[in-house]
Design a protein around this motif. Sequence first.
Motif, PDB file in Angstrom:
ATOM      1  N   GLN B 161       0.838  -1.212   0.000  1.00 54.45           N
ATOM      2  CA  GLN B 161       0.000   0.000   0.000  1.00 54.45           C
ATOM      3  C   GLN B 161       0.868   1.255   0.000  1.00 54.45           C
ATOM      4  O   GLN B 161       0.539   2.254  -0.658  1.00 54.45           O
ATOM      5  CB  GLN B 161      -0.930  -0.008   1.219  1.00 54.45           C
ATOM      6  CG  GLN B 161      -1.957   1.120   1.194  1.00 54.45           C
ATOM      7  CD  GLN B 161      -2.887   1.009  -0.010  1.00 54.45           C
ATOM      8  OE1 GLN B 161      -3.456  -0.035  -0.279  1.00 54.45           O
ATOM      9  NE2 GLN B 161      -3.019   2.096  -0.779  1.00 54.45           N
ATOM     10  N   THR B 162       1.980   1.206   0.722  1.00 49.91           N
ATOM     11  CA  THR B 162       2.901   2.347   0.736  1.00 49.91           C
ATOM     12  C   THR B 162       3.427   2.627  -0.667  1.00 49.91           C
ATOM     13  O   THR B 162       3.526   3.784  -1.097  1.00 49.91           O
ATOM     14  CB  THR B 162       4.083   2.067   1.690  1.00 49.91           C
ATOM     15  OG1 THR B 162       3.573   1.876   3.000  1.00 49.91           O
ATOM     16  CG2 THR B 162       5.080   3.222   1.690  1.00 49.91           C
ATOM     17  N   TRP B 163       3.730   1.549  -1.386  1.00 46.27           N
ATOM     18  CA  TRP B 163       4.212   1.713  -2.765  1.00 46.27           C
ATOM     19  C   TRP B 163       3.128   2.350  -3.646  1.00 46.27           C
ATOM     20  O   TRP B 163       3.385   3.283  -4.418  1.00 46.27           O
ATOM     21  CB  TRP B 163       4.645   0.360  -3.352  1.00 46.27           C
ATOM     22  CG  TRP B 163       5.177   0.476  -4.735  1.00 46.27           C
ATOM     23  CD1 TRP B 163       4.504   0.254  -5.898  1.00 46.27           C
ATOM     24  CD2 TRP B 163       6.492   0.907  -5.133  1.00 46.27           C
ATOM     25  NE1 TRP B 163       5.296   0.493  -6.984  1.00 46.27           N
ATOM     26  CE2 TRP B 163       6.519   0.890  -6.547  1.00 46.27           C
ATOM     27  CE3 TRP B 163       7.637   1.295  -4.427  1.00 46.27           C
ATOM     28  CZ2 TRP B 163       7.666   1.254  -7.275  1.00 46.27           C
ATOM     29  CZ3 TRP B 163       8.772   1.654  -5.157  1.00 46.27           C
ATOM     30  CH2 TRP B 163       8.768   1.632  -6.558  1.00 46.27           C
ATOM     31  N   ILE B 164       1.904   1.881  -3.501  1.00 53.26           N
ATOM     32  CA  ILE B 164       0.795   2.414  -4.312  1.00 53.26           C
ATOM     33  C   ILE B 164       0.592   3.910  -4.010  1.00 53.26           C
ATOM     34  O   ILE B 164       0.479   4.731  -4.924  1.00 53.26           O
ATOM     35  CB  ILE B 164      -0.503   1.619  -4.037  1.00 53.26           C
ATOM     36  CG1 ILE B 164      -0.366   0.194  -4.577  1.00 53.26           C
ATOM     37  CG2 ILE B 164      -1.709   2.319  -4.656  1.00 53.26           C
ATOM     38  CD1 ILE B 164      -1.466  -0.750  -4.123  1.00 53.26           C
ATOM     39  N   ASP B 165       0.574   4.245  -2.726  1.00 51.98           N
ATOM     40  CA  ASP B 165       0.391   5.652  -2.336  1.00 51.98           C
ATOM     41  C   ASP B 165       1.512   6.520  -2.894  1.00 51.98           C
ATOM     42  O   ASP B 165       1.282   7.622  -3.399  1.00 51.98           O
ATOM     43  CB  ASP B 165       0.372   5.781  -0.801  1.00 51.98           C
ATOM     44  CG  ASP B 165      -0.855   5.111  -0.193  1.00 51.98           C
ATOM     45  OD1 ASP B 165      -1.807   4.824  -0.943  1.00 51.98           O
ATOM     46  OD2 ASP B 165      -0.843   4.884   1.030  1.00 51.98           O
TER      47      ASP B 165
END
Lengths: 178, 178
Positions: B161-165
């Motif tokens: 999720q951190t990567w997506i954000d």
Amino acid sequence: MALRYAVLGLLSKAEMSGYDLTQRFTQEVSHFWNAHHTQIYRELQKLEDEGLLHHQVVEQSDRPDKKIYSLTDAGLEALLTWLSESPKPPKMKNESLLRVSLFHLIPPERAIAFLEESKRAHQEIISLMNLWKQEHFPDDHPVPQEIGEYLTIEYGTRFVQTWIDWCEFAIGVFSKLR
Amino acid sequence: MALRYAVLGLLSKAEMSGYDLTQRFTQEVSHFWNAHHTQIYRELQKLEDEGLLHHQVVEQSDRPDKKIYSLTDAGLEALLTWLSESPKPPKMKNESLLRVSLFHLIPPERAIAFLEESKRAHQEIISLMNLWKQEHFPDDHPVPQEIGEYLTIEYGTRFVQTWIDWCEFAIGVFSKLR
DNA sequence: GAATCATATGTGAGTTTGCACATATGGACG
DNA sequence: CGTCCATATGTGCAAACTCACATATGATTC
């Protein structure tokens, strides 16, 4: 196969020596790549053999002489070709998570101590990263030539913060067990 | 040196074959470790030579025979010893970020396309991870024996999720440039 | 004056990893 | 009947990586 492009990439921004490259790998670039200095010197040799780099010896009076490497036209071309290819899916290797996956084998106190220590260490790292950010991007606004550095350091801090937050979560889970 | 502990760790939860281990490495464990099947078979051989594992051949009628490996006492001891040691700092290798660090070399449209594709791919990954989570921890509450799996998959989803954000953030930065 | 440190570049030997290829069983599908 | 698929275990070779060690310069520190 990707170390060569990390080296070519750094040299595309500024010509430098193997020693300088080593410094970069252990500092600015460490949040997305790493390499031992012996590997770097060998890679430079190989890239020069392939005609992607060349070097000139710079004589120094107060320090040992050094070899300054820079990209050849073929080197820049190879870098751009690689940049246009699609990346392979990353291969994870996270020793800390490997330990966490085995936490049922140790008492909760030990697990919590491990997590607390890891959290503390990463808080130190994020402090250093924030200092670096403030030095390089005081207005939080990169010039186009530095956009890559701006985005990667931004990811770096988010990545470390995610780890810290997760440590707190995990400590909470273990605390309820005790 | 850590692959051996990944193998011993998986075998500490259940005895299984090299093929089973390979499945684990490409599925449940893939968000924190990976290994090619050839490497696993060689590691099993080495661990057995060292007396940390032993195996028994299980004959099967509908499939080829297999070797089921399990820990010896020495194997469990070695695993526990390793668990009690402090971890070395992780060595990052992120090919995507390496490319991002060179985005000043390509037009913003190409950078945005790269980031959009990466975001999309990771959204697929996180969907699969969430499905896995719901299957294994429907009440979002692990039994003590499964706490490691619970925590690592939780980290896995946070990591992705951190990567997506961050992809969204980066796309925003490039959009302003255009 | 000796020891240590930062700079600077490497070699040799071993380990780890990745990739192509090899082999074999039995079931499913057309 | 042939082909493909999942299961199951490997070898050979090359590339990538790590670690111990080697060497040299000049500045600093004790």
